[in-house]
Design a protein around this motif. Sequence first.
Motif, PDB file in Angstrom:
ATOM      1  N   LEU A  23      14.994  47.545  31.622  1.00 35.85           N
ATOM      2  CA  LEU A  23      14.742  47.753  30.197  1.00 35.85           C
ATOM      3  C   LEU A  23      13.638  46.831  29.688  1.00 35.85           C
ATOM      4  CD1 LEU A  23      18.471  47.999  29.098  1.00 35.85           C
ATOM      5  CD2 LEU A  23      16.836  49.892  29.206  1.00 35.85           C
ATOM      6  N   ARG A  26      10.151  47.868  30.248  1.00 32.97           N
ATOM      7  CA  ARG A  26       9.745  49.014  29.436  1.00 32.97           C
ATOM      8  C   ARG A  26       9.700  48.694  27.943  1.00 32.97           C
ATOM      9  NH1 ARG A  26      11.366  49.924  34.089  1.00 32.97           N
ATOM     10  NH2 ARG A  26      10.617  51.690  35.321  1.00 32.97           N
ATOM     11  N   VAL A  28      11.847  47.079  25.958  1.00 34.00           N
ATOM     12  CA  VAL A  28      13.056  47.064  25.133  1.00 34.00           C
ATOM     13  C   VAL A  28      13.424  45.614  24.802  1.00 34.00           C
ATOM     14  CG1 VAL A  28      15.516  47.657  25.024  1.00 34.00           C
ATOM     15  CG2 VAL A  28      13.901  49.194  26.176  1.00 34.00           C
ATOM     16  N   ALA A 239      20.873  51.992  34.773  1.00 30.84           N
ATOM     17  CA  ALA A 239      19.794  51.466  33.933  1.00 30.84           C
ATOM     18  C   ALA A 239      18.817  52.569  33.533  1.00 30.84           C
ATOM     19  CB  ALA A 239      19.054  50.357  34.677  1.00 30.84           C
ATOM     20  N   PHE A 243      18.244  53.967  29.670  1.00 32.51           N
ATOM     21  CA  PHE A 243      16.926  53.969  29.028  1.00 32.51           C
ATOM     22  C   PHE A 243      16.560  55.368  28.539  1.00 32.51           C
ATOM     23  CE2 PHE A 243      12.216  54.244  29.368  1.00 32.51           C
ATOM     24  CZ  PHE A 243      11.906  53.365  28.340  1.00 32.51           C
TER      25      PHE A 243
END
Length: 250
Positions: A23, A26, A28, A239, A243
């Motif tokens: 995460l 990316r 987050v 995960a 996402f």
Amino acid sequence: MILIPLPRYGFDPTEAAVPWKYLSERGVKIVFATPDGKPAATDERLITGEGFGPFKKFLMAAPEAIAAYREMVRSSAFQQPIQYTAIATEKYTAILLPGGHDKGMKTYLESSVLQGKVAEFFAYQKLVGAICHGTVLAARATDQQTKRSVLYEYQTTGLLKNQEMGAYYLTALWLKDYYRTYPVTVEAEVKSALRSSTQFHTGKFSLGRDSETDESPALVVEDRNYLSARWPGDAHTFAKRFFQQLQKME
């Protein structure tokens, strides 16, 4: 922004760090929470393999998961968690609930404050992800309207009885009840919170672990705003799916 609550000690490094890394890479934003607002600590045995004897390679965390854990604990977010009591549910898009079987997990699994916060995430229809013993925390969260578990009408999975008891029997001679967080298995407790035991999914039996490129050993059950997985061997797929669901909700 998502929330990852952890106990003071004993969480599974794979189940927290693999999603954290996926995460974070990316973009987050992640906030950690602990009982006292101090940084959490993982179950060290899963990092060192100490006490696992001939089953060390199979039972401890994989090298890439350990590397992700080392990276996670150096992050400012991990080093500056908030207290459970400071969780403001409305600030977050989602909550991710890692597992772990060390007895230290009880401060997380038995926290009435945290159970109440998890119930709020369900009430607000925010994204909830739970893996392994994290599904126990979800099962213990009570819907304030129905007075039943928030999972009562949901499809789910969780640590399987054969996984939990298999690890226990492999190591009980010298590690005693290390693998038995409670006398009741995760599968049995989660099933007891559901309207029907058929809502609990076991998937195909596999000793293999997934990876970023191979989802075939994994099981992730998705139902509306909730997704669940069984054990560290599902963490990469868990995960990814988390996402994907997060993107739909933002």
